[in-house]
Design a protein around this motif. Sequence first.
Motif, mmCIF file in Angstrom:
data_model
loop_
_atom_site.group_PDB
_atom_site.id
_atom_site.type_symbol
_atom_site.label_atom_id
_atom_site.label_comp_id
_atom_site.label_asym_id
_atom_site.label_seq_id
_atom_site.Cartn_x
_atom_site.Cartn_y
_atom_site.Cartn_z
ATOM 1 N N LYS A 1 1.000 -1.305 0.005
ATOM 2 C CA LYS A 1 0.365 -0.196 0.079
ATOM 3 C C LYS A 1 1.196 1.056 0.051
ATOM 4 O O LYS A 1 0.436 2.319 0.019
ATOM 5 N N SER A 2 2.338 0.859 0.118
ATOM 6 C CA SER A 2 3.324 2.489 0.563
ATOM 7 C C SER A 2 4.216 2.066 -0.182
ATOM 8 O O SER A 2 4.880 0.299 -0.485
ATOM 9 N N GLU A 3 4.986 2.880 -0.029
ATOM 10 C CA GLU A 3 6.840 2.735 -0.262
ATOM 11 C C GLU A 3 7.276 1.790 0.936
ATOM 12 O O GLU A 3 7.855 0.782 0.500
ATOM 13 N N GLU A 4 6.839 1.369 1.736
ATOM 14 C CA GLU A 4 7.621 1.890 3.291
ATOM 15 C C GLU A 4 6.631 0.054 3.504
ATOM 16 O O GLU A 4 7.245 -1.231 4.399
ATOM 17 N N ASN A 5 5.673 -0.111 3.040
ATOM 18 C CA ASN A 5 5.172 -1.370 3.288
ATOM 19 C C ASN A 5 5.836 -2.416 2.032
ATOM 20 O O ASN A 5 5.439 -3.620 2.663
ATOM 21 N N ALA A 6 5.648 -1.884 1.169
ATOM 22 C CA ALA A 6 6.867 -2.849 0.027
ATOM 23 C C ALA A 6 7.930 -3.158 0.909
ATOM 24 O O ALA A 6 8.574 -4.377 0.282
ATOM 25 N N ARG A 7 8.923 -1.879 1.219
ATOM 26 C CA ARG A 7 10.220 -2.112 1.406
ATOM 27 C C ARG A 7 10.003 -3.340 2.331
ATOM 28 O O ARG A 7 10.797 -4.157 3.332
ATOM 29 N N GLU A 8 8.442 -3.256 3.800
ATOM 30 C CA GLU A 8 8.493 -4.123 4.817
ATOM 31 C C GLU A 8 8.660 -6.024 4.195
ATOM 32 O O GLU A 8 9.585 -6.727 4.773
ATOM 33 N N MET A 9 7.898 -6.228 2.997
ATOM 34 C CA MET A 9 7.521 -7.013 2.670
ATOM 35 C C MET A 9 9.130 -7.268 2.163
ATOM 36 O O MET A 9 9.236 -8.866 1.453
ATOM 37 N N LEU A 10 9.598 -6.772 1.088
ATOM 38 C CA LEU A 10 10.969 -7.242 0.799
ATOM 39 C C LEU A 10 11.833 -7.926 1.486
ATOM 40 O O LEU A 10 12.584 -8.326 1.157
ATOM 41 N N ARG A 11 12.310 -6.635 2.663
ATOM 42 C CA ARG A 11 12.916 -7.124 3.728
ATOM 43 C C ARG A 11 12.158 -8.874 4.953
ATOM 44 O O ARG A 11 13.314 -8.765 4.491
ATOM 45 N N PHE A 12 11.643 -8.905 4.518
ATOM 46 C CA PHE A 12 10.762 -10.379 5.051
ATOM 47 C C PHE A 12 11.395 -11.691 4.148
ATOM 48 O O PHE A 12 11.975 -12.436 4.423
ATOM 49 N N LEU A 13 10.494 -11.393 3.028
ATOM 50 C CA LEU A 13 11.448 -12.055 1.926
ATOM 51 C C LEU A 13 12.724 -12.124 1.672
ATOM 52 O O LEU A 13 12.920 -13.273 0.870
ATOM 53 N N SER A 14 13.507 -11.040 1.934
ATOM 54 C CA SER A 14 14.884 -11.400 1.648
ATOM 55 C C SER A 14 15.937 -12.400 2.466
ATOM 56 O O SER A 14 15.686 -12.617 3.239
ATOM 57 N N GLY A 15 16.304 -12.654 1.078
ATOM 58 C CA GLY A 15 17.420 -14.226 1.793
ATOM 59 C C GLY A 15 15.962 -15.620 2.303
ATOM 60 O O GLY A 15 16.994 -16.521 2.746
ATOM 61 N N ARG A 16 15.474 -15.670 2.028
ATOM 62 C CA ARG A 16 13.818 -16.852 2.706
ATOM 63 C C ARG A 16 13.548 -17.392 1.296
ATOM 64 O O ARG A 16 13.370 -16.742 0.334
#
Length: 181
Positions: free
Chosen positions: A79-94
């Motif tokens: 819904k926002s840049e910060e929300n996208a950043r949170e999702m990508l961090r959550f997926l990072s390396g996993r």
Amino acid sequence: MIILASQSPRRQELLKLITSDFEIKVSNVDETLPDKIMPKEAVMYLSKIKAEPFADGDNIVIGADTVVALDGKILGKPKSEENAREMLRFLSGRTHSVFTGVTLASGKKTKTFAVETKVKFFELTNEETDAYIKTKEPFDKAGAYGIQGYGSLLVEKIDGDYFNVVGLPVSTLARELKAFE
């Protein structure tokens, strides 16, 4: 006649790999999920409610929905840049799962199935995440990435159907359509 109950341009392009003889119809269905529904069941549920409004008569209706899930959590469109950043961090390396549910419906006959593809992301730096967000690509994509675009640079490997991650499990759908007719 085949009806694709989706306005997704990616699904439309992928369905053309199977047939060019289809039309698009979309209704505004309530996509609120029941509490505690698992990702695989969620996409099957959503694909069914998208197909149902058009499932009368001899046409074959295809409803579809795709989600990204990790640790049982469904990641929708940011819904926002910060929300996208949170999702990508959550997926990072996993390694996460991408589920696409598909419903075929015609008259009183219905078939619903789901396909799962595993996707592993590289460990992402803040710079990589920010650069990807600046492309604006994450904002209309479940899980904040599109594997068919710049998001491909985030992916270390996949296990399963690539097209499923894009939004439609083409080879499985082709076989299911043939058996459905």
